[in-house]
Design an enzyme around this catalytic site. Structure first.
Site, PDB file in Angstrom:
ATOM      1  N   GLY A 154      70.057   2.999  23.670  1.00  0.00           N
ATOM      2  CA  GLY A 154      70.825   3.769  22.658  1.00  0.00           C
ATOM      3  C   GLY A 154      70.180   3.146  21.637  1.00  0.00           C
ATOM      4  O   GLY A 154      69.564   3.838  20.879  1.00  0.00           O
ATOM      5  N   ARG A 155      70.693   1.908  21.106  1.00  0.00           N
ATOM      6  CA  ARG A 155      70.518   1.387  19.710  1.00  0.00           C
ATOM      7  C   ARG A 155      68.894   1.480  19.473  1.00  0.00           C
ATOM      8  O   ARG A 155      68.463   1.760  18.203  1.00  0.00           O
ATOM      9  CB  ARG A 155      70.783   0.011  19.563  1.00  0.00           C
ATOM     10  CG  ARG A 155      70.428  -0.615  18.242  1.00  0.00           C
ATOM     11  CD  ARG A 155      70.626  -2.205  18.362  1.00  0.00           C
ATOM     12  NE  ARG A 155      71.751  -2.539  19.150  1.00  0.00           N
ATOM     13  CZ  ARG A 155      72.933  -2.806  18.572  1.00  0.00           C
ATOM     14  NH1 ARG A 155      73.001  -2.994  17.223  1.00  0.00           N
ATOM     15  NH2 ARG A 155      73.832  -3.455  19.303  1.00  0.00           N
ATOM     16  N   GLY A 169      70.134  -1.782  26.061  1.00  0.00           N
ATOM     17  CA  GLY A 169      70.190  -3.024  25.436  1.00  0.00           C
ATOM     18  C   GLY A 169      69.219  -3.629  24.505  1.00  0.00           C
ATOM     19  O   GLY A 169      69.398  -4.512  24.066  1.00  0.00           O
ATOM     20  N   GLU A 204      69.309   3.235  30.147  1.00  0.00           N
ATOM     21  CA  GLU A 204      70.175   3.925  29.108  1.00  0.00           C
ATOM     22  C   GLU A 204      70.075   3.337  27.992  1.00  0.00           C
ATOM     23  O   GLU A 204      71.144   2.486  27.307  1.00  0.00           O
ATOM     24  CB  GLU A 204      71.701   3.572  29.752  1.00  0.00           C
ATOM     25  CG  GLU A 204      72.092   4.319  31.136  1.00  0.00           C
ATOM     26  CD  GLU A 204      73.069   3.564  31.975  1.00  0.00           C
ATOM     27  OE1 GLU A 204      73.673   2.701  31.348  1.00  0.00           O
ATOM     28  OE2 GLU A 204      73.318   3.630  32.936  1.00  0.00           O
ATOM     29  N   CYS A 207      90.436  -2.506   0.759  1.00  0.00           N
ATOM     30  CA  CYS A 207      91.340  -3.489   0.290  1.00  0.00           C
ATOM     31  C   CYS A 207      91.361  -4.552   1.421  1.00  0.00           C
ATOM     32  O   CYS A 207      92.420  -4.847   2.122  1.00  0.00           O
ATOM     33  CB  CYS A 207      92.668  -3.043   0.100  1.00  0.00           C
ATOM     34  SG  CYS A 207      93.867  -4.188  -0.742  1.00  0.00           S
ATOM     35  N   ARG A 250      79.484  -2.565  11.117  1.00  0.00           N
ATOM     36  CA  ARG A 250      79.080  -3.834  11.902  1.00  0.00           C
ATOM     37  C   ARG A 250      78.838  -5.208  10.993  1.00  0.00           C
ATOM     38  O   ARG A 250      79.207  -6.053  11.939  1.00  0.00           O
ATOM     39  CB  ARG A 250      77.481  -3.470  12.301  1.00  0.00           C
ATOM     40  CG  ARG A 250      77.323  -2.428  13.047  1.00  0.00           C
ATOM     41  CD  ARG A 250      75.875  -1.998  13.361  1.00  0.00           C
ATOM     42  NE  ARG A 250      75.368  -3.154  14.132  1.00  0.00           N
ATOM     43  CZ  ARG A 250      74.411  -4.167  13.677  1.00  0.00           C
ATOM     44  NH1 ARG A 250      73.870  -4.099  12.490  1.00  0.00           N
ATOM     45  NH2 ARG A 250      74.016  -5.049  14.777  1.00  0.00           N
TER      46      ARG A 250
END
Length: 434
Positions: free
Chosen positions: A286-287, A247, A284, A359, A323
């Site tokens: 990630g980002r 996180g 863990e 669109c 995002r």
């Protein structure tokens, strides 16, 4: 590398007017592979990983890459070769780990909705641990493992009711979130797990959210988890490992998250003070490993001035970069070639909303950006695009997903071909008859 003029992204820099990723000119990649194009810096990923490795030096610890951030096979290869395990949330992700050369024994299977078929396949593969997220899941996993004549290694994910001070969509550790077992129910859940013959209790897990930029949520969560470790073991259930999740945030817009090694120095000091410093630790991330390693290169198609807004229409869209549409997230946007001040003064230097061709009014990438006299045909770099972009990309509007390139020093490797329209409907079938 040259002096970096893009804070928080040490492997993205200008040389004269041109933007480089490591030693490769991004404009050259666009000329070769087209746009939109994702390019990733291998050195950036390994540099981010090294901060965690320094933080855990001398400890019994394993880093499990949370591959939902970016599950491209070449990215997984980089981390597998660097000795990482993996945190997965689907059986498809397990198959990707295997395809990339990862070891299933180093895999942690998280997620609130594991199916029986996924449990069977993961057990057959010999994964390291299931992070169980409900008492109902405990019962089902016991049934599946018992039917196979196996004992499933389990860790229960605790919801500690800690505010991670992040976007509500990526907060996972509050009472109102769907994740984990409530703090107050955890000891009873461990008693039940220990009583089930198809399960083997191996640890405890906690993950409170994503893009966290403060130390305090981690310190608060650790206190609650260690209180639970003491209570669980007092109830007669030993725990082999403690998993503190991931996180940690990155710098998107002047964000100042703590460095991974500095954060873990404080967390480990607390762990030692509580008498748990010799436990096996798992995390863990990630980002924080891939986010600032990635750049999305896009071409300006049209400039559309208006009464209330000026629009810079590019060939990347919300299907490539979801995002902003999902979280109103900020990505810095830079021209691939900087315009000299005297030349830029002669151009229209209006402020633009950078938008894609899809669109939907929600198809935007950046709002109110001064782009230094941008023109149609110019190339832009959307920064910090290594996490939750390609892994969340879609084929909306029958748009093929972008190509991907991995940069290693002065070399680049095409690691995903651009999808064609035919690729997007290859598995569909027409009705019979004329």
């Amino acid at each position: 590398m040259p002096h970096n003029d893009l804070p928080g992204r040490p492997f993205v820099a200008r040389r004269d007017a041109d933007l480089f990723l490591e030693d490769v000119r991004l404009a050259d990649l666009a000329a070769t592979h087209g746009t939109p194009l994702f390019a990733y810096s291998k050195a950036s990923m390994l540099d981010a990983l090294a901060a965690y490795q320094r933080g855990f030096a001398g400890r019994n610890a394993r880093i499990h890459y949370a591959m939902k951030a970016n599950s491209s096979l070449a990215v997984l290869q980089v981390f597998a070769r660097a000795g990482c395990g993996f945190d997965i949330v689907s059986i498809g992700e397990l198959r990707r780990v295997v395809a990339a050369g990862g070891d299933p024994a180093t895999v942690i299977f998280s997620g609130v909705g594991k199916t029986r078929a996924e449990m069977r396949e993961a057990l057959s593969a010999g994964i390291g641990c299931f992070n169980v997220e409900s008492t109902a899941e405990l019962e089902v996993l016991h049934e599946v493992a018992s039917a196979m004549g196996l004992r499933a290694p389990v860790s229960i994910r605790v919801n500690p009711n800690v505010d991670p001070q992040t976007h509500p969509y990526i907060s996972t550790g509050l009472k109102g979130n769907k994740f984990g077992v409530a703090h107050e129910e955890t000891v009873d859940a461990y008693r039940r797990a220990a009583a089930l013959s198809g399960l083997r209790v191996v640890g405890i897990d906690c993950h409170i959210g994503s893009q966290i930029t403060q130390e305090s949520p981690y310190l608060d969560a650790m206190d609650k988890v260690l209180d639970l470790v003491a209570a669980i073991e007092a109830a007669g259930v030993p725990l082999h490992h403690i998993d503190f999740g991931g996180g940690l945030g990155i710098d998107y817009r002047g964000d100042t998250p703590p460095a991974a090694d500095a954060l873990w120095a404080k967390l480990l000091a607390k762990l030692d003070a509580r008498g748990y410093g010799d436990r096996q630790l798992m995390i863990e991330p990630g980002r924080s490993l891939v986010g600032n390693a990635g750049v999305c290169v896009t071409e300006v198609l049209y400039l559309k001035p208006g009464e209330q807004k000026n629009f810079c229409i590019v060939d990347a869209a919300m299907n490539d970069l979801p995002r902003p549409a999902m979280y109103e997230a900020f990505h810095a946007i830079e021209p691939l070639r900087a315009v000299a001040d005297d030349a830029g003064a002669a151009r229209d230097a209006a402020v633009f909303d950078v938008v894609g061709p899809i669109c939907e009014s929600g198809d935007w990438i950046g709002r109110d950006r001064a782009l230094g006299g941008v023109r149609a045909g110019d190339l832009l770099a959307v920064l910090s695009a290594g996490a939750y972009c390609m892994s969340m990309a879609s084929n909306y509007n029958t748009r093929g997903r972008a190509a991907e390139v991995l940069v290693d020093g002065g070399q680049s490797h095409l690691v995903r071909e651009r999808e064609t329209p035919e690729d997007t409907f290859r598995h569909e079938r027409l009705l019979p008859g004329a």
